[in-house]
Design a protein around this motif. Structure first.
Motif, short mmCIF file in Angstrom:
data_model
loop_
_atom_site.label_atom_id
_atom_site.label_comp_id
_atom_site.label_asym_id
_atom_site.label_seq_id
_atom_site.Cartn_x
_atom_site.Cartn_y
_atom_site.Cartn_z
N PHE A 70 101.29 -7.73 -17.56
CA PHE A 70 100.30 -7.76 -16.48
C PHE A 70 99.60 -9.11 -16.44
N GLN A 71 99.08 -9.43 -15.27
CA GLN A 71 98.27 -10.63 -15.10
C GLN A 71 96.92 -10.23 -14.50
N PHE A 72 95.87 -10.82 -15.04
CA PHE A 72 94.50 -10.64 -14.56
C PHE A 72 94.05 -12.01 -14.09
N GLU A 73 93.45 -12.07 -12.89
CA GLU A 73 92.87 -13.32 -12.41
C GLU A 73 91.55 -13.02 -11.73
N ALA A 74 90.50 -13.72 -12.19
CA ALA A 74 89.15 -13.50 -11.65
C ALA A 74 88.56 -14.80 -11.14
N ARG A 75 87.67 -14.66 -10.17
CA ARG A 75 86.86 -15.78 -9.68
C ARG A 75 85.41 -15.35 -9.76
N TYR A 76 84.61 -16.18 -10.41
CA TYR A 76 83.19 -15.85 -10.62
C TYR A 76 82.37 -16.25 -9.40
N ILE A 77 81.70 -15.28 -8.84
CA ILE A 77 80.91 -15.45 -7.62
C ILE A 77 79.47 -15.82 -7.96
N GLN A 78 78.90 -15.11 -8.94
CA GLN A 78 77.52 -15.39 -9.34
C GLN A 78 77.36 -15.12 -10.83
N MET A 79 76.64 -16.03 -11.50
CA MET A 79 76.31 -15.86 -12.91
C MET A 79 74.83 -16.22 -13.06
N ARG A 80 74.03 -15.21 -13.37
CA ARG A 80 72.59 -15.38 -13.51
C ARG A 80 72.15 -14.90 -14.89
N ALA A 81 72.03 -15.85 -15.82
CA ALA A 81 71.61 -15.49 -17.18
C ALA A 81 70.16 -15.03 -17.16
N PRO A 82 69.80 -14.03 -17.94
CA PRO A 82 70.70 -13.23 -18.76
C PRO A 82 71.05 -11.89 -18.14
N GLY A 83 70.92 -11.77 -16.80
CA GLY A 83 70.97 -10.43 -16.27
C GLY A 83 72.07 -10.02 -15.33
N ARG A 84 72.89 -10.96 -14.79
CA ARG A 84 73.88 -10.49 -13.81
C ARG A 84 75.07 -11.43 -13.73
N LEU A 85 76.24 -10.82 -13.62
CA LEU A 85 77.48 -11.53 -13.32
C LEU A 85 78.18 -10.76 -12.20
N VAL A 86 78.74 -11.49 -11.25
CA VAL A 86 79.51 -10.88 -10.16
C VAL A 86 80.81 -11.67 -10.06
N TYR A 87 81.93 -10.93 -10.07
CA TYR A 87 83.21 -11.60 -9.95
C TYR A 87 84.21 -10.70 -9.23
N SER A 88 85.19 -11.33 -8.62
CA SER A 88 86.29 -10.60 -8.00
C SER A 88 87.52 -10.83 -8.87
#
Length: 155
Positions: A70-88
């Motif tokens: 399998f292959q996994f590929e992600a793109r990080y949309i938002q990273m807000r330390a220390p409380g939130r990460l959003v990725y597709s």
């Protein structure tokens, strides 16, 4: 053609501060330890690369002894330390795209540690994957992440 839209949450208390938990998601060496270990329950990492920043890409190739590669590929949309990460991200085999997802990780202070709420909004394509399998895998990964966060917190 089958298109199955699903959403699920995984919530977990972790015995580490939010800053430490965030680091386990945002620092490539720490993330690799829980997300792409060399061998874990029949899974073998065949490659991992990560640029864990907004707009950055994370890729992993892995193989299971019984069910294939399998292959996994992600793109990080938002990273807000220390409380939130959003990725597709997408999951695929060499033959087919299995799913496309939007993941949100919320990390909150909770007592002396943290509460993590992982929410995934997925579209599973043509029966190649399903909610139950993804939920079980995600729950296992978050347990591994919690163990690494505890190690880092107590180092």
């Amino acid at each position: 053609m089958n298109t199955d839209f699903q959403t699920f949450d995984v919530t977990r208390e972790i015995a580490a501060r939010p800053e430490t938990v965030y680091r386990t998601w945002a620092e490539p060496d720490l993330k690799r330890r829980w997300f792409a270990p060399e061998v874990s329950n029949g899974w073998h990492a065949e490659g991992y690369e990560a640029d864990l920043c907004e707009g950055g890409v994370e890729r992993s190739r892995f193989r299971h002894d019984e069910i294939g590669s399998f292959q996994f590929e992600a793109r990080y949309i938002q990273m807000r330390a220390p409380g939130r990460l959003v990725y597709s991200f997408t999951m695929a085999t060499a033959e087919a795209l299995l799913s496309a997802s939007l993941a949100t990780v919320c990390i909150h202070a909770h007592g002396a540690g943290s509460m993590v709420i992982y929410t995934e909004q997925a579209v599973f394509l043509d029966g190649g994957d399903r909610r139950e399998t993804r939920l079980a895998g995600t729950t296992d990964l978050i347990a591994k992440m919690a163990a690494i966060a505890g190690e880092v917190e107590n180092a």
